[in-house]
Design an enzyme around this catalytic site. Structure first.
Site, mmCIF file in Angstrom:
data_model
loop_
_atom_site.group_PDB
_atom_site.id
_atom_site.type_symbol
_atom_site.label_atom_id
_atom_site.label_comp_id
_atom_site.label_asym_id
_atom_site.label_seq_id
_atom_site.Cartn_x
_atom_site.Cartn_y
_atom_site.Cartn_z
ATOM 1 N N HIS A 226 29.994 45.950 54.734
ATOM 2 C CA HIS A 226 29.499 47.316 54.565
ATOM 3 C C HIS A 226 30.648 48.273 54.268
ATOM 4 O O HIS A 226 31.819 47.946 54.501
ATOM 5 C CB HIS A 226 28.781 47.763 55.832
ATOM 6 C CG HIS A 226 29.688 47.902 57.014
ATOM 7 N ND1 HIS A 226 30.125 46.832 57.782
ATOM 8 C CD2 HIS A 226 30.304 48.986 57.523
ATOM 9 C CE1 HIS A 226 30.933 47.265 58.720
ATOM 10 N NE2 HIS A 226 31.075 48.565 58.604
ATOM 11 N N HIS B 213 36.244 51.332 52.339
ATOM 12 C CA HIS B 213 36.650 49.917 52.282
ATOM 13 C C HIS B 213 35.589 49.017 52.904
ATOM 14 O O HIS B 213 34.725 49.486 53.649
ATOM 15 C CB HIS B 213 37.952 49.741 53.055
ATOM 16 C CG HIS B 213 37.802 50.144 54.483
ATOM 17 N ND1 HIS B 213 37.820 51.468 54.889
ATOM 18 C CD2 HIS B 213 37.558 49.413 55.609
ATOM 19 C CE1 HIS B 213 37.615 51.525 56.188
ATOM 20 N NE2 HIS B 213 37.440 50.296 56.659
#
Lengths: 172, 172
Positions: A115, A34
């Site tokens: 990220h 995620h």
């Protein structure tokens, strides 16, 4: 209860990340791959219901956007986390901003660097080996993001989705 | 891509289930504790988009309802699965029915027995020990269900939520 707000990228990107997380991320089983928009924060039910309405408004104001992942990077020396670097774009930082203003808890642990974590908690030499090889890895992933997810954390530190917010499709 | 439709019960029930799953369910990390309304089925993106609209209609027709868990049961001898038995109520069977008619794939593996798996794939004598002790366990859990979740499966067999459908709150 602890909550977090994330983007789950496409299955393709999640599978690519999991192939690495399985080997290098001890928290691999806690949550699918995620992009964190809002790190874990405590919230009671009244505040949750208030923020669900706020997130719906944000989702309705947001148009689907494209994300690109072109390399592996690391937060060293701050932490030995290795990640898929999501190219920073205004849509992501705007979402992040909106989720840290107004009725939302304002505290932020770090500057926002979008990220997808693929390795963490490695010991020094393992980190150097892994990062040494992964940073050379050719990565070219793209995805259209059209939703964000409000998750809550269970006692065993895994996360369950409470609600999905689809851009442009929420009743407020 | 494989999809499934589930209910995630309250954090309290998930924590109670996880305390057992951690010891007795090898697929513990694949998905949080859940009640399966529609078992895994293949779907392409056009069908998914069609069924998302159908699930929204179903969610809008459904009022929040209460579920009760009062005992541990087992599917033996069919399988050595041990589970929290969710008391059957019309609201659950109606949801199940609606997700197996019309545009939905109609195939059903088993009769619908609403449950939350807490142990599976045990060898014979382990199963007898575990079930022998768990069936005596006093269980009294209750929850209000106000949403269902459409999930998809990744290559590593874990599941990610694609969309949440909150009863009475979906734009169709």
């Amino acid at each position: 209860m602890k909550y977090g707000i994330v983007i789950f990228p496409s299955k393709e990107i999640q599978d690519e990340a999991n192939a690495l997380r399985k080997r290098y991320d001890p928290r691999y089983a806690h949550i699918p791959p995620h992009i964190t928009l809002k790190s874990a924060f405590e919230m009671d039910i009244p505040l949750r219901d208030t923020l669900v309405t706020e997130i719906k408004k944000i989702a309705n104001e947001t148009k689907p956007f494209t994300i690109n992942i072109n390399k592996v990077s690391s937060f060293a020396p701050v932490t030995k986390t290795i990640y898929f670097k999501v190219e920073p774009i205004p849509e992501l930082s705007e979402l992040h901003e909106k989720l840290h203003t107004g009725k939302f808890p304002l505290d932020r642990e770090h500057a926002f660097v979008p990220h997808i974590t693929i390795a963490q908690d490695l010991v020094e030499d393992e980190y150097s080996d892994v990062y040494g090889s992964l940073r050379m890895k050719k990565v070219e992933l793209e995805d259209t993001v059209d939703r964000i997810q409000l998750c809550y954390q269970l006692e065993n530190e895994t996360w369950t989705v409470y609600e999905t917010f689809v851009f442009g499709e929420e009743i407020v």
